[in-house]
Scaffold this motif. Structure first.
Motif, PDB file in Angstrom:
ATOM      1  N   SER A   1      -3.792  -7.035  -7.287  1.00 31.68           N
ATOM      2  CA  SER A   1      -2.831  -6.376  -6.405  1.00 31.68           C
ATOM      3  C   SER A   1      -2.212  -5.172  -7.087  1.00 31.68           C
ATOM      4  N   TYR A   2      -1.707  -4.264  -6.250  1.00 29.45           N
ATOM      5  CA  TYR A   2      -0.840  -3.204  -6.759  1.00 29.45           C
ATOM      6  C   TYR A   2       0.221  -2.887  -5.713  1.00 29.45           C
ATOM      7  N   ARG A   3       1.319  -2.310  -6.205  1.00 22.29           N
ATOM      8  CA  ARG A   3       2.423  -1.903  -5.353  1.00 22.29           C
ATOM      9  C   ARG A   3       3.058  -0.669  -5.959  1.00 22.29           C
ATOM     10  N   VAL A   4       3.467   0.239  -5.088  1.00 21.18           N
ATOM     11  CA  VAL A   4       4.174   1.447  -5.494  1.00 21.18           C
ATOM     12  C   VAL A   4       5.452   1.532  -4.674  1.00 21.18           C
ATOM     13  N   ASP A   5       6.587   1.754  -5.347  1.00 21.45           N
ATOM     14  CA  ASP A   5       7.872   1.898  -4.673  1.00 21.45           C
ATOM     15  C   ASP A   5       8.428   3.295  -4.896  1.00 21.45           C
ATOM     16  N   ALA A   6       8.828   3.939  -3.794  1.00 19.59           N
ATOM     17  CA  ALA A   6       9.373   5.293  -3.835  1.00 19.59           C
ATOM     18  C   ALA A   6      10.771   5.293  -3.223  1.00 19.59           C
ATOM     19  N   VAL A   7      11.445   6.424  -3.301  1.00 22.78           N
ATOM     20  CA  VAL A   7      12.805   6.515  -2.764  1.00 22.78           C
ATOM     21  C   VAL A   7      12.827   6.329  -1.251  1.00 22.78           C
ATOM     22  N   ASP A   8      11.724   6.620  -0.591  1.00 20.02           N
ATOM     23  CA  ASP A   8      11.701   6.546   0.869  1.00 20.02           C
ATOM     24  C   ASP A   8      10.754   5.483   1.415  1.00 20.02           C
ATOM     25  N   GLY A   9      10.177   4.666   0.538  1.00 12.14           N
ATOM     26  CA  GLY A   9       9.264   3.652   1.055  1.00 12.14           C
ATOM     27  C   GLY A   9       8.450   2.994  -0.035  1.00 12.14           C
ATOM     28  N   TRP A  10       7.352   2.363   0.390  1.00 13.23           N
ATOM     29  CA  TRP A  10       6.512   1.633  -0.549  1.00 13.23           C
ATOM     30  C   TRP A  10       5.091   1.530  -0.005  1.00 13.23           C
ATOM     31  N   LEU A  11       4.176   1.137  -0.896  1.00 12.31           N
ATOM     32  CA  LEU A  11       2.781   0.875  -0.530  1.00 12.31           C
ATOM     33  C   LEU A  11       2.321  -0.330  -1.322  1.00 12.31           C
ATOM     34  N   ARG A  12       1.537  -1.218  -0.671  1.00  8.03           N
ATOM     35  CA  ARG A  12       1.042  -2.386  -1.390  1.00  8.03           C
ATOM     36  C   ARG A  12      -0.313  -2.807  -0.827  1.00  8.03           C
ATOM     37  N   ALA A  13      -1.067  -3.527  -1.664  1.00  8.16           N
ATOM     38  CA  ALA A  13      -2.366  -4.029  -1.243  1.00  8.16           C
ATOM     39  C   ALA A  13      -2.796  -5.158  -2.168  1.00  8.16           C
ATOM     40  N   THR A  14      -3.659  -6.020  -1.669  1.00  6.74           N
ATOM     41  CA  THR A  14      -4.228  -7.110  -2.457  1.00  6.74           C
ATOM     42  C   THR A  14      -5.751  -7.008  -2.431  1.00  6.74           C
ATOM     43  N   ASP A  15      -6.398  -7.814  -3.254  1.00  5.10           N
ATOM     44  CA  ASP A  15      -7.869  -7.773  -3.384  1.00  5.10           C
ATOM     45  C   ASP A  15      -8.336  -6.349  -3.668  1.00  5.10           C
ATOM     46  N   VAL A  16      -7.657  -5.696  -4.604  1.00  5.14           N
ATOM     47  CA  VAL A  16      -7.821  -4.249  -4.751  1.00  5.14           C
ATOM     48  C   VAL A  16      -8.913  -3.835  -5.737  1.00  5.14           C
ATOM     49  N   PHE A  17      -9.330  -4.721  -6.639  1.00  2.00           N
ATOM     50  CA  PHE A  17     -10.255  -4.294  -7.686  1.00  2.00           C
ATOM     51  C   PHE A  17     -11.675  -4.827  -7.517  1.00  2.00           C
ATOM     52  N   GLY A  18     -11.860  -5.849  -6.694  1.00  2.00           N
ATOM     53  CA  GLY A  18     -13.196  -6.414  -6.587  1.00  2.00           C
ATOM     54  C   GLY A  18     -13.567  -6.828  -5.184  1.00  2.00           C
ATOM     55  N   ALA A  19     -13.235  -6.016  -4.202  1.00  2.00           N
ATOM     56  CA  ALA A  19     -13.533  -6.355  -2.807  1.00  2.00           C
ATOM     57  C   ALA A  19     -15.033  -6.569  -2.610  1.00  2.00           C
ATOM     58  N   ASP A  20     -15.392  -7.656  -1.936  1.00  2.00           N
ATOM     59  CA  ASP A  20     -16.793  -7.941  -1.654  1.00  2.00           C
ATOM     60  C   ASP A  20     -17.352  -6.928  -0.653  1.00  2.00           C
ATOM     61  N   PRO A  21     -18.663  -6.691  -0.701  1.00  2.00           N
ATOM     62  CA  PRO A  21     -19.269  -5.722   0.213  1.00  2.00           C
ATOM     63  C   PRO A  21     -19.079  -6.042   1.686  1.00  2.00           C
TER      64      PRO A  21
END
Length: 328
Positions: free
Chosen positions: A233-253
């Motif tokens: 997973s990764y997440r980014v937090d900013a002054v006006d919002g955020w972004l996140r996701a899972t299964d980010v490094f090895g997604a199956d085809p």
């Protein structure tokens, strides 16, 4: 492009070879230290040439490039040998044991006039590219981030990832992804601090947590480990919002994936059709070679990623923050 595979490693059989088969390119040779293993894989996958040594592959195989998925500590030796044979190299991450070795590998390949690219396949997934675009173009000032990649080595005491002589450890094996992701979003850190544990008494970290500090004042946490269940997973937090996701490094085809983000109170989920990031990686590498262009994962990207990894390892060993410099 005709690929040769040095090693019958699981990642080659499960990911890279099928990815090449899905592309316009082909695997024409495979080698292992034991010829029987190479022959078995060649027969199963329809690969026309199998060899009982890597040297034999370089000397005899009809290939244009090699894929190097050997243990970390062997990447440099066999990448240079491939360069001596005049073939281009797609080398698994992390590219070397440290930043100095990584820089030396690229310099050596440049002298031999062959292309070298580090195989961070997740960078070629459309979801990763879109996430980077959102962070770069839509989010405001970034303040914090986190990335985690863990999986369990329970019941596998002899796994090569636990071998210090082969540059094992969770930071090298999966932490390199977390470092890469935070650098993709935040840029280059100025200083790091890390702690680690060796729960197997193996001589390598089986768990590491680090903090990256950036000139802007933003911080990012990276975590890697072999002691807990699978997380990506990764997440980014900013002054006006955020972004996140899972299964980010090895997604199956065949896996549909998504990213979720919120900006000024507007929440969005974007979904992505199944795609093979290994295939996209192979195609990018082959296209770069054919066009005489520098691949996306170039010497600067690889060496800078290794500098952060080196600094995290040093910090964990010393128990104090470590500044990152060009010579780190």
């Amino acid at each position: 492009m005709r690929f040769g595979i040095i090693s019958t490693a699981g990642i080659a059989q499960k990911a890279l070879i099928p990815a090449v088969e899905r592309s316009e390119h082909e695997v024409t040779a495979i080698a292992s230290r034991g010829g029987d293993r190479a022959t078995a894989v060649a027969q199963e996958r329809g690969i026309p040439n199998a060899y009982g040594s890597y040297e034999a592959l370089f000397e005899e195989a009809p290939i244009d490039a090699v894929y190097n998925p050997l243990p970390n500590g062997l990447h440099a030796k066999w990448t240079k040998r491939a360069a001596d044979a005049g073939v281009d190299i797609l080398c698994e991450k992390p590219i070397g044991v440290d930043a100095d070795e990584a820089a030396e590998m690229f310099e050596y390949c440049a002298q031999q006039d062959v292309t070298l690219m580090e195989a961070f396949m997740y960078r070629f997934h459309p979801r990763t590219e879109r996430a980077a675009q959102i962070v770069r173009e839509e989010l405001g000032d970034l303040r914090a981030g986190s990335a985690s990649f863990t999986f369990s080595l329970r019941g596998r005491p002899d796994d090569i990832r636990l071998n210090p002589d082969l540059a094992g450890g969770s930071l090298m094996d999966v932490g390199c992804y977390a470092v890469s992701a935070m650098r993709l979003f935040f840029g280059e850190p100025e200083r790091v601090y890390a702690t680690q544990a060796d729960t197997r008494d193996s001589g390598v970290d089986t768990q590491l947590t680090g903090i990256l500090e950036f000139e802007s004042g933003a911080t990012a946490r990276v975590h890697s480990g072999f002691d807990t269940q699978l997380t990506e997973s990764y997440r980014v937090d900013a002054v006006d919002g955020w972004l996140r996701a899972t299964d980010v490094f090895g997604a199956d085809p065949d896996q549909r994936v998504s990213i979720e983000y919120e900006i000024d109170g507007r929440r969005v989920t974007e979904e992505f059709e199944p795609v093979d990031p290994y295939q996209r990686e192979v195609e990018h590498f082959a296209d770069a070679v054919e066009r005489g262009e520098t691949p996306r994962i170039d010497v600067e990207e690889s060496v800078r990623n290794m500098r952060v990894i080196d600094a995290l390892a040093e910090s964990a060993a010393r128990g104090e923050p470590v500044a990152i410099t060009e010579s780190s």
